[in-house]
Motif scaffolding. Structure first.
Motif, PDB file in Angstrom:
ATOM      1  N   LEU A   1      24.178 -31.990 -46.396  1.00  0.00           N
ATOM      2  CA  LEU A   1      23.287 -32.097 -47.558  1.00  0.00           C
ATOM      3  C   LEU A   1      23.804 -33.215 -48.453  1.00  0.00           C
ATOM      4  O   LEU A   1      24.746 -33.028 -49.229  1.00  0.00           O
ATOM      5  CB  LEU A   1      23.256 -30.776 -48.321  1.00  0.00           C
TER       6      LEU A   1
ATOM      7  N   LEU B   1      10.740 -30.900 -50.312  1.00  0.00           N
ATOM      8  CA  LEU B   1      12.105 -30.510 -49.920  1.00  0.00           C
ATOM      9  C   LEU B   1      12.164 -29.147 -49.226  1.00  0.00           C
ATOM     10  O   LEU B   1      12.855 -28.980 -48.227  1.00  0.00           O
ATOM     11  CB  LEU B   1      13.007 -30.489 -51.146  1.00  0.00           C
ATOM     12  N   GLU B   2      11.406 -28.196 -49.772  1.00  0.00           N
ATOM     13  CA  GLU B   2      11.470 -26.849 -49.213  1.00  0.00           C
ATOM     14  C   GLU B   2      10.985 -26.850 -47.764  1.00  0.00           C
ATOM     15  O   GLU B   2      11.591 -26.240 -46.876  1.00  0.00           O
ATOM     16  CB  GLU B   2      10.625 -25.900 -50.061  1.00  0.00           C
TER      17      GLU B   2
ATOM     18  N   ASP C   1      10.553 -33.844 -54.414  1.00  0.00           N
ATOM     19  CA  ASP C   1      10.850 -32.430 -54.675  1.00  0.00           C
ATOM     20  C   ASP C   1       9.866 -31.491 -53.983  1.00  0.00           C
ATOM     21  O   ASP C   1      10.248 -30.461 -53.447  1.00  0.00           O
ATOM     22  CB  ASP C   1      10.796 -32.146 -56.182  1.00  0.00           C
TER      23      ASP C   1
ATOM     24  N   LEU D   1      15.017 -24.901 -55.736  1.00  0.00           N
ATOM     25  CA  LEU D   1      15.474 -24.939 -54.348  1.00  0.00           C
ATOM     26  C   LEU D   1      16.946 -24.538 -54.249  1.00  0.00           C
ATOM     27  O   LEU D   1      17.374 -23.949 -53.250  1.00  0.00           O
ATOM     28  CB  LEU D   1      15.256 -26.336 -53.761  1.00  0.00           C
ATOM     29  N   GLN D   2      17.715 -24.840 -55.295  1.00  0.00           N
ATOM     30  CA  GLN D   2      19.126 -24.424 -55.288  1.00  0.00           C
ATOM     31  C   GLN D   2      19.224 -22.918 -55.103  1.00  0.00           C
ATOM     32  O   GLN D   2      20.063 -22.417 -54.362  1.00  0.00           O
ATOM     33  CB  GLN D   2      19.794 -24.806 -56.611  1.00  0.00           C
TER      34      GLN D   2
ATOM     35  N   THR E   1      28.051 -35.505 -52.971  1.00  0.00           N
ATOM     36  CA  THR E   1      27.343 -36.124 -54.093  1.00  0.00           C
ATOM     37  C   THR E   1      28.265 -37.074 -54.836  1.00  0.00           C
ATOM     38  O   THR E   1      29.478 -36.894 -54.865  1.00  0.00           O
ATOM     39  CB  THR E   1      26.793 -35.074 -55.082  1.00  0.00           C
TER      40      THR E   1
ATOM     41  N   ILE F   1      23.521 -33.805 -53.027  1.00  0.00           N
ATOM     42  CA  ILE F   1      23.137 -32.430 -53.375  1.00  0.00           C
ATOM     43  C   ILE F   1      22.920 -32.254 -54.874  1.00  0.00           C
ATOM     44  O   ILE F   1      22.153 -31.387 -55.311  1.00  0.00           O
ATOM     45  CB  ILE F   1      24.177 -31.401 -52.852  1.00  0.00           C
TER      46      ILE F   1
ATOM     47  N   ASP G   1      21.137 -33.824 -56.678  1.00  0.00           N
ATOM     48  CA  ASP G   1      19.733 -34.084 -57.008  1.00  0.00           C
ATOM     49  C   ASP G   1      18.805 -32.950 -56.624  1.00  0.00           C
ATOM     50  O   ASP G   1      17.591 -33.095 -56.707  1.00  0.00           O
ATOM     51  CB  ASP G   1      19.259 -35.341 -56.259  1.00  0.00           C
ATOM     52  N   MET G   2      19.378 -31.840 -56.162  1.00  0.00           N
ATOM     53  CA  MET G   2      18.495 -30.771 -55.694  1.00  0.00           C
ATOM     54  C   MET G   2      17.843 -30.038 -56.870  1.00  0.00           C
ATOM     55  O   MET G   2      18.525 -29.642 -57.809  1.00  0.00           O
ATOM     56  CB  MET G   2      19.321 -29.787 -54.854  1.00  0.00           C
TER      57      MET G   2
ATOM     58  N   VAL H   1      18.852 -35.379 -49.994  1.00  0.00           N
ATOM     59  CA  VAL H   1      18.054 -34.671 -50.998  1.00  0.00           C
ATOM     60  C   VAL H   1      17.375 -35.647 -51.954  1.00  0.00           C
ATOM     61  O   VAL H   1      16.226 -35.447 -52.357  1.00  0.00           O
ATOM     62  CB  VAL H   1      18.953 -33.674 -51.771  1.00  0.00           C
TER      63      VAL H   1
END
Ligand SMILES: Nc1ncnc2c1ncn2[C@@H]1O[C@H](COP(=O)(O)OP(=O)(O)OP(=O)(O)O)[C@@H](O)[C@H]1O
Ligand SMILES: [Mg+2]
Length: 485
Positions: free
Chosen positions: A260, A226-227, A223, A270-271, A302, A263, A265-266, A218
């Protein structure tokens, strides 16, 4: 006129019978093998060469046996049962494969009373291009299957996890248990403690080991992408580079495990989407109305303090609870000092193989130095340190002095370490020691990045933006330089 026609028809019938007879004779003559079976698929007749091919020196010994007992993989029984010929087929034998033809034998009522099979291989040399193509495709298939299996197999297994300290054994016990269960796994631990290694081991020991393990880092993906990375996009959903469409990692991991990494840093938005997918077990790729049902096991990891991020509102509490079903805390190296020797030797053995050096040995005092240090970068830092020491050492013995130059910047040294900062140790010759260029640059970079991080309140993303550095690069430098965030 009528008599003439009857005579003609009788003549045709005669020719047809002769044709069949000579067809049989020619095939029998040119064929390397002929076999005839009865309505029960038992051998009625087999020629000498063919019988010999299957280990019957005397063809008479094969008579009366089931065709499969004489010719393994024989399909004569299918022909007898179905009454349909198999005109061209490849029969695998323990020598080369052979090309065969199989025909049913029918009585006057059209009932199948047996079958005859010929080997066409010898005389039909024209088939050899077909054959070599078949052999090539088969070899390709086998090698593709093998490499696929290799890619899919997890890179590391439990046996590649070094460590017999109580803390390490406990982590392995928990991880083995997690492998047997289906719930999400959350791996928490400082940087370099082996979280990725564990994720591979868990997948490899799980029921999903034959399906893929797909990793998304991630922190390493901007950013905005990411999706797309997670869910993929339909062709044309995007203009420009993504016009062709793309399969998301969720879909790639179907049946397997989605790892993942980083994580913490998500991004929050998106979370929320991830949580929805975990709850509903389905999603739509961007720009499509195709619903993809997911069958994916999640392992998240993480180095960040996830509960603290939740408290600060930077990580969704509901997602945290969803992921935190099986939590494994991977302890830092300083909490498993008993592992250091085995870990160091495993690394040295690998380095010896890679560098072509002989056996590398650690002096007793070198081991003491390793055990006295706090290792903020954990196993990764241990490996980097040993790598540098080996690179710059002329001998196959590594002593405390050659190690001390590379161990952190003295910050990580334990207070109870009597040696103090190893760099203070005067040179044996008493000569003044000059700081080297590489070391000076590292010192400068460490200070520069520490200041930047402090100015950004410890937020890596913000610091990276402020100094014009890619976030992933900044992460790498933080790890390499052992900076505390
Ligand atoms: N128990 C172990 N046995 C052998 N090697 C290990 C072990 N733990 C970690 N390592 C090695 O240490 C290095 C770092 O491990 P890994 O990448 O799994 O750490 P991580 O926890 O994912 O770190 P980060 O949070 O920085 O991503 C790797 O080279 C890995 O092979
Ligand atoms: Mg990692």
């Amino acid at each position: 006129m009528e008599i003439e026609t009857t005579a003609l028809l009788a003549d045709y019938d005669h020719v047809r019978k002769l044709a069949m007879q000579s067809l049989f004779q020619s095939l029998d003559k040119f064929s390397e093998g002929t076999v005839i079976v009865d309505r029960n698929a038992r051998v009625v007749w087999i020629n000498r060469d063919y019988a010999a091919r299957f280990g019957f020196n005397d063809p008479a010994a094969a008579i009366g046996l089931d065709c499969e007992a004489v010719i393994p993989n024989s399909m004569m029984r299918d022909v007898v049962k179905g009454g349909e010929p198999i005109l061209l087929d490849i029969l695998e034998t323990d020598r080369d494969p052979i090309v065969v033809t199989r025909l049913p034998i029918k009585d006057d009522n059209g009932e199948t009373i047996g079958a005859v099979g010929f080997v066409l291989f010898n005389e039909l040399r024209g088939l050899s291009p077909l054959f070599s193509q078949y052999a090539r495709l088969r070899a390709e298939l086998i090698s593709t299957r093998q490499s696929l299996a290799q890619v899919r197999r997890a890179k590391y297994s439990f046996s590649s996890l070094i460590g017999t300290s109580a803390a390490s054994l406990e982590v392995k016990r928990q991880a083995r248990r997690a492998a047997r269960l289906a719930s999400p796994v959350l791996l928490l631990g400082e940087t370099g403690t082996g979280k990725e290694l564990l994720a591979h081991a868990i997948h490899g020991a799980s029921g999903r080991a034959d399906a893929p393990l797909v990793t998304v880092n991630v922190a390493a993906i901007p950013d905005t992408l990411l999706e797309l990375e997670f869910f993929g996009a339909e062709a044309g959903a995007y203009t420009g580079a993504e016009r062709k469409g793309r399969i998301g990692k969720f879909e790639l991991a179907q049946g397997g495990t989605l790892f993942l990494d980083e994580i913490g840093d998500m991004p929050l938005a998106l979370q929320g989407k991830l949580l929805r997918v975990l709850q509903e077990q389905e999603f739509e790729p961007l720009g499509s109305n195709r619903i993809v049902h997911t069958d994916v096991r999640i392992i998240a990891a993480t180095a960040a303090d996830l509960p603290a991020l939740v408290a600060q509102g930077r990580f969704r509490a509901d997602l945290y609870y969803r992921l935190n079903v099986l939590m494994i805390r991977v302890p830092p190296l300083r909490e498993r000092l008993a592992d250091i020797e085995a870990m160091a030797y495993a690394i040295l053995d690998k380095l010896a193989v890679e560098s072509g050096a002989g056996h590398l040995e650690l002096d007793k005092d070198a081991l003491a130095v390793l055990c006295a240090y706090t290792w903020p970068g954990n196993v990764r830092e241990l490996r980097n340190t040993l790598e540098r020491a080996v690179l710059l050492s002329d001998s196959e013995r590594i002593d405390a002095r050659s190690l001390a130059r590379f161990i952190g910047d003295g910050r990580g040294q334990r207070r109870d370490d009597e040696g103090g900062d190893p760099r203070d140790t005067p040179d044996e010759s008493g000569a003044q020691q000059y700081q080297q260029y590489g070391e000076a640059m590292r010192d400068y970079e460490r200070r520069f990045l520490t200041d930047a991080l402090r100015a950004a309140g410890g937020q890596v993303t913000k610091a990276a933006a402020q100094i014009g550095m890619a976030r992933a690069t900044l992460y790498r430098r933080i790890v390499a330089l052992g900076i505390d965030v």
